[in-house]
Scaffold this motif. Sequence first.
Motif, mmCIF file in Angstrom:
data_model
loop_
_atom_site.group_PDB
_atom_site.id
_atom_site.type_symbol
_atom_site.label_atom_id
_atom_site.label_comp_id
_atom_site.label_asym_id
_atom_site.label_seq_id
_atom_site.Cartn_x
_atom_site.Cartn_y
_atom_site.Cartn_z
ATOM 1 N N GLY A 70 110.560 -28.364 34.666
ATOM 2 C CA GLY A 70 110.501 -29.722 33.755
ATOM 3 C C GLY A 70 111.340 -30.782 34.525
ATOM 4 N N ILE A 71 110.772 -31.991 34.236
ATOM 5 C CA ILE A 71 111.347 -33.079 35.022
ATOM 6 C C ILE A 71 112.312 -33.851 34.278
ATOM 7 C CG2 ILE A 71 110.802 -35.381 36.050
ATOM 8 C CD1 ILE A 71 108.146 -34.046 36.827
ATOM 9 N N VAL A 85 117.314 -23.954 37.822
ATOM 10 C CA VAL A 85 117.608 -24.293 39.150
ATOM 11 C C VAL A 85 117.035 -25.359 39.652
ATOM 12 C CG1 VAL A 85 116.579 -23.327 41.401
ATOM 13 C CG2 VAL A 85 116.836 -21.504 39.550
ATOM 14 N N LEU A 86 117.728 -26.092 40.462
ATOM 15 C CA LEU A 86 117.282 -27.489 40.890
ATOM 16 C C LEU A 86 116.244 -27.174 41.907
ATOM 17 C CD1 LEU A 86 119.553 -30.684 41.792
ATOM 18 C CD2 LEU A 86 117.210 -30.031 42.589
ATOM 19 N N ARG A 87 115.124 -27.589 41.726
ATOM 20 C CA ARG A 87 113.960 -27.013 42.717
ATOM 21 C C ARG A 87 113.784 -28.297 43.666
ATOM 22 N NH1 ARG A 87 111.614 -21.883 42.721
ATOM 23 N NH2 ARG A 87 110.392 -23.115 44.410
ATOM 24 N N LYS A 88 113.731 -29.491 42.983
ATOM 25 C CA LYS A 88 113.412 -30.840 44.139
ATOM 26 C C LYS A 88 113.939 -32.066 43.419
ATOM 27 C CE LYS A 88 109.645 -30.571 46.272
ATOM 28 N NZ LYS A 88 110.148 -30.475 47.545
ATOM 29 N N ILE A 187 113.354 -29.138 37.728
ATOM 30 C CA ILE A 187 114.098 -28.248 37.525
ATOM 31 C C ILE A 187 113.049 -27.054 37.207
ATOM 32 C CG2 ILE A 187 116.143 -29.326 36.823
ATOM 33 C CD1 ILE A 187 115.634 -28.695 33.916
ATOM 34 N N GLY A 188 113.526 -25.696 37.390
ATOM 35 C CA GLY A 188 112.867 -24.459 36.872
ATOM 36 C C GLY A 188 113.752 -23.287 36.392
#
Length: 239
Positions: A70-71, A85-88, A187-188
């Motif tokens: 999701g964003i 998880v904060l991916r980017k 996020i993932g």
Amino acid sequence: MKEVLKLAIQKKGRLSERSLTLIKDCGISFIDHRGSSRLKSRCLDFPLELLFLRDDDICGYVADGIVDVGIIGENIMLEQAAEVVLRKRLGFSRCRLVIAVPKDNPAKTVADLAGLNLATSYPRVLGNFLKEQRIDANIHEISGSVEIAPGIGLADGICDIVSSGSTLASNGLRELHTVLDSEAVLIGNPKLNNAKTEILEQLEFRIDSVQRARSTKYIVLNAPNYTGKELYRLGQNIV
Ligand code: PRP
Ligand code: ZN
């Protein structure tokens, strides 16, 4: 059957437009259904399905695996503290979570907040902040229009998101302290299968390229009589 990554983005609001622009800039095309009542859109040339959701729901859906990624604003991610998880970091929709008080309030530092009532939609983040600072203030949780709270006698101060600052100003409030700097984040779900992880990594690779291209300026100069050194100095002045 081929795996498809499900990406939730905000249906309408601050992050919506920029999130879709990012997907388009990644070279991924889709039919934009936001104006209609359709909540899903399958991308045409990448194994991605977009789901248009309320931003308050996105973290929970990602944590539960209803969607894969999701964003969302970092502020919401931290407040909801869901298992994601904060991916980017995505670098857009930057804003700040601030504590503000009415212009005529004598408070100068956060220590002066002791004993005051603070209205906020961010009770967890504010609570943690006050605890860290060892300040004993009361948190009054409300879900929106937070800036009006001091004016109607509901609270002494507020803790809310500031972007342009115009909502604070038009409600006679001034900033006392920034609690958090926030931006849009990807996020993932922590337990994606291998196939989905692979698609996500491809998407992140494309996002990296878009971010790199945005941070680079190309300058075309027709200056045959300049030496290398002069061109270098000229470039420095332009940048
Ligand atoms: C957000 C935030 C502030 C305002 C800040 O509210 O809660 O009220 O924007 O923006 P500004 O500094 O540019 O004025 P939003 O419009 O999202 O509505 P809400 O509070 O009802 O969610
Ligand atoms: Zn608001």
